[in-house]
Design a protein around this motif. Structure first.
Motif, PDB file in Angstrom:
ATOM      1  N   SER A 223       0.851  -1.143   0.253  1.00  0.00           N
ATOM      2  CA  SER A 223       0.001   0.194  -0.105  1.00  0.00           C
ATOM      3  C   SER A 223       0.868   1.203  -0.076  1.00  0.00           C
ATOM      4  N   PRO A 224       1.811   1.611  -0.965  1.00  0.00           N
ATOM      5  CA  PRO A 224       2.523   2.621  -1.030  1.00  0.00           C
ATOM      6  C   PRO A 224       1.428   3.794  -1.546  1.00  0.00           C
ATOM      7  N   GLY A 225       0.446   3.151  -2.401  1.00  0.00           N
ATOM      8  CA  GLY A 225      -0.565   4.154  -3.019  1.00  0.00           C
ATOM      9  C   GLY A 225      -1.938   3.268  -2.930  1.00  0.00           C
ATOM     10  N   GLN A 226      -2.793   3.680  -3.747  1.00  0.00           N
ATOM     11  CA  GLN A 226      -4.024   3.046  -3.667  1.00  0.00           C
ATOM     12  C   GLN A 226      -4.313   1.634  -4.282  1.00  0.00           C
ATOM     13  N   ASN A 227      -3.189   1.355  -5.067  1.00  0.00           N
ATOM     14  CA  ASN A 227      -3.539   0.098  -6.108  1.00  0.00           C
ATOM     15  C   ASN A 227      -3.669  -1.172  -5.473  1.00  0.00           C
ATOM     16  N   ASP A 228      -3.150  -1.441  -4.203  1.00  0.00           N
ATOM     17  CA  ASP A 228      -3.362  -2.624  -3.692  1.00  0.00           C
ATOM     18  C   ASP A 228      -4.694  -2.954  -2.847  1.00  0.00           C
ATOM     19  N   ILE A 229      -5.339  -1.620  -2.632  1.00  0.00           N
ATOM     20  CA  ILE A 229      -6.536  -2.091  -1.912  1.00  0.00           C
ATOM     21  C   ILE A 229      -7.734  -2.750  -2.632  1.00  0.00           C
ATOM     22  N   PRO A 230      -7.969  -2.267  -4.071  1.00  0.00           N
ATOM     23  CA  PRO A 230      -9.044  -3.212  -4.462  1.00  0.00           C
ATOM     24  C   PRO A 230      -8.744  -4.783  -4.698  1.00  0.00           C
ATOM     25  N   GLY A 231      -7.453  -4.797  -5.264  1.00  0.00           N
ATOM     26  CA  GLY A 231      -6.885  -6.220  -5.259  1.00  0.00           C
ATOM     27  C   GLY A 231      -7.219  -6.888  -3.886  1.00  0.00           C
ATOM     28  N   TYR A 232      -7.227  -6.661  -2.782  1.00  0.00           N
ATOM     29  CA  TYR A 232      -7.432  -7.286  -1.512  1.00  0.00           C
ATOM     30  C   TYR A 232      -8.868  -7.304  -1.349  1.00  0.00           C
ATOM     31  N   ALA A 233      -9.562  -6.335  -1.738  1.00  0.00           N
ATOM     32  CA  ALA A 233     -10.954  -6.117  -1.540  1.00  0.00           C
ATOM     33  C   ALA A 233     -11.756  -7.308  -2.306  1.00  0.00           C
ATOM     34  N   GLN A 234     -11.070  -7.496  -3.433  1.00  0.00           N
ATOM     35  CA  GLN A 234     -11.616  -8.704  -4.302  1.00  0.00           C
ATOM     36  C   GLN A 234     -11.229 -10.144  -3.874  1.00  0.00           C
ATOM     37  N   ARG A 235     -10.010  -9.992  -3.368  1.00  0.00           N
ATOM     38  CA  ARG A 235      -9.367 -11.265  -2.830  1.00  0.00           C
ATOM     39  C   ARG A 235     -10.018 -11.771  -1.597  1.00  0.00           C
ATOM     40  N   SER A 236     -10.381 -10.913  -0.677  1.00  0.00           N
ATOM     41  CA  SER A 236     -11.072 -11.479   0.633  1.00  0.00           C
ATOM     42  C   SER A 236     -12.037 -10.540   1.050  1.00  0.00           C
ATOM     43  N   GLY A 237     -12.329  -9.501   0.649  1.00  0.00           N
ATOM     44  CA  GLY A 237     -13.266  -8.589   1.070  1.00  0.00           C
ATOM     45  C   GLY A 237     -12.358  -7.645   2.318  1.00  0.00           C
ATOM     46  N   ASN A 238     -11.273  -7.501   2.530  1.00  0.00           N
ATOM     47  CA  ASN A 238     -10.711  -7.067   3.375  1.00  0.00           C
ATOM     48  C   ASN A 238      -9.532  -5.977   2.770  1.00  0.00           C
ATOM     49  N   ARG A 239      -9.175  -4.998   3.865  1.00  0.00           N
ATOM     50  CA  ARG A 239      -8.081  -4.202   3.465  1.00  0.00           C
ATOM     51  C   ARG A 239      -6.812  -5.017   3.674  1.00  0.00           C
ATOM     52  N   PRO A 240      -5.558  -4.556   2.910  1.00  0.00           N
ATOM     53  CA  PRO A 240      -4.270  -5.424   2.686  1.00  0.00           C
ATOM     54  C   PRO A 240      -4.057  -5.557   3.953  1.00  0.00           C
ATOM     55  N   VAL A 241      -3.732  -4.781   4.892  1.00  0.00           N
ATOM     56  CA  VAL A 241      -3.199  -5.176   6.235  1.00  0.00           C
ATOM     57  C   VAL A 241      -3.778  -6.118   7.084  1.00  0.00           C
TER      58      VAL A 241
END
Length: 488
Positions: A223-241
């Protein structure tokens, strides 16, 4: 040569718990460790025959800690990636193709160049976050310069990416390097994953188990920017951390690179697990990743979290200069109006003792105390930036006097003296870097970005009012495009 060394007569910024500055002090170094501090007369009596390094009138600090510094690819293409593209383009259209084309020689020269520049700026410890195709060659290059470092190789298992492999294979490669380099030598190994949303749950969990079994530490990006957030939302419904917390991979062994875009639950997860964070403010500004809008690093510090500073890469943070990172960190905190902003004395701690704690080496480095490794930096205070002398923390952070670093010691070994590297020939290194850069660019078909036309003086056509330049169209030519590539 004696096993003892006296660093004589400097004003010593200890960064010890009391933050004492010892004026006119002499540091006795025996067997690479700090043995005593006192007057020159006392130390000469206690250590007769010791070699001496005259630091009279100088400022002496602990070595700086760079907790997130890519050592390969970018040094050979410095200032070659345009700054008017977004971070995803910069990484995947430019940086990753360059990394994928690196030979072992390229990796070694790049690492040496990064270490040489770091030492000249007072940085004695580097954490390489894992973009290394040839880790043994990188380790060899780092060892030659005398710097302290932790590294490993590429670690991701997303399909279709350079150096990607199944999780078991990635972990086997990582374990092989840890066993080859060990975990406690000056240059040794951590577990390094690329992170983001490019690593499977199995690889994250396997890495955490491997670090525990080998009793080493680990680092990856998130999460240096916002790009990781949608990937984890799709993956598990959670925020990355939060996702990482649920996997059970957060904890005191882990150093998260960046962790800029966090929500309240993610901040709590980092603090509850004693996970550390490396903040690279220069890179976030260069890549426009939203540090001033989103970062919670100051809150992590105020709530007792472990935070260190980093510089990222030569096409993001641009220079491996931790005093510059400290200035940016505190300046942005003040300007953003944080409720309890970080000030210069605290930023200097992030660069030294707090940074050392964040990477798990607080008992070894980061302050000038008896028993610790003698990682020391001597600043020449005859430079105008030190004239007149003021508060040491203010002058070190806001003055950014990295250009005044005169001498550097790592484990008591003098690796920079009178601004000259002692273990490598910098002129040879510079020539090798230029040659390797030329061949790397030819292999990739990448043309380094040039904003303005470059015209050989011999080709100038003089006209009234000055030279007439041919029309030039600026084009960003990234990997996969051929023709027109040239050595810068």
């Amino acid at each position: 040569m004696s096993d003892s060394l006296l660093v004589v007569g400097g004003d010593v910024v200890t960064m010890a718990p009391g933050r004492e500055v010892l004026t006119g002090a002499t540091i006795a170094v025996v067997g690479g460790r700090i043995a005593a501090l006192g007057t020159a007369e006392e130390m000469r009596l206690r250590y007769p025959g010791a070699d001496e390094l005259d630091a009279t009138g100088c400022v002496v600090t602990p070595g700086m800690i760079n907790a997130h510094q890519h050592t390969t690819a970018d040094p050979l293409t410095r200032s070659g990636i345009p700054d008017d593209i977004d971070s995803q383009q910069a990484i995947f259209e430019w940086a990753v193709p360059l990394h994928s084309a690196h030979t072992g020689g390229d990796d070694e020269i790049s690492a040496m160049l990064t270490a040489a520049e770091s030492l000249r700026r007072g940085v004695t410890t580097l954490i390489e976050p894992g973009t290394v195709a040839h880790p043994l060659r990188v380790a060899a290059g780092l060892k030659r310069t005398g710097i302290r470092a932790r590294l490993n190789g590429w670690g991701w298992d997303a399909e279709g990416l350079p150096f990607s492999a199944p999780a078991d294979e990635v972990l086997a490669r990582q374990e092989e390097l840890v066993r080859a380099l060990g975990t406690t030598d000056r240059v040794s190994a951590w577990i390094t994953l690329l992170g983001h949303d490019l690593v499977s749950d199995a690889l994250f969990q396997g890495a955490a188990a491997l670090a525990e079994r080998l009793d080493t530490r680990m680092t990856w990006h998130i999460s240096p920017g916002q790009n990781d957030i949608p990937g984890y939302a799709q993956r598990s419904g959670n925020r990355p951390v939060v996702h990482l917390q649920k996997l059970g991979v957060l904890g005191p062994r882990l150093l998260l690179g960046h962790a800029v875009w966090l929500d309240d639950d993610e901040v709590d997860a980092i603090l509850e697990t004693d996970t550390a964070v490396a903040s690279s403010p220069g890179a976030y500004l260069r890549l426009g990743q939203g540090f001033t809008r989103a970062a919670r690093h100051v809150e992590l510090i105020r709530r007792g979290g472990r935070v260190a500073l980093g510089c990222d890469s030569h096409n993001a943070g641009d220079v491996p200069d931790i005093l510059r990172a400290a200035m940016l960190f505190t300046g942005l905190s003040l300007d953003r109006g944080d409720a309890e902003p970080v000030h210069a004395h605290e930023a200097l701690a992030l660069a030294t003792i707090d940074g050392a704690r964040a990477i798990g080496l607080g008992d070894e480095i980061g302050s000038i105390e008896i028993g610790k490794a003698a990682d020391l930096v001597v600043f020449d205070t005859t430079d105008p930036v030190w004239t007149p002398r003021g508060d040491e923390a203010l002058q070190l952070v806001w003055g950014m006097p990295s250009h005044t670093v005169r001498d550097v010691l790592v484990d008591g070994e003098i690796v920079v003296r009178d601004q000259q590297l002692q273990l490598v020939d910098y002129d040879d290194l510079r020539q090798c870097a230029a040659e390797n850069s030329h061949h790397l660019l030819r292999r990739t078909g990448i043309t380094p970005f040039r904003r303005w036309p470059r015209i050989a003086a011999a080709e100038l056509e003089l006209a009234p009012g000055g030279p007439a330049a041919p029309g030039v169209t600026v084009e960003h030519r990234a990997a996969g495009q051929t023709g027109g590539s040239a050595c810068p």
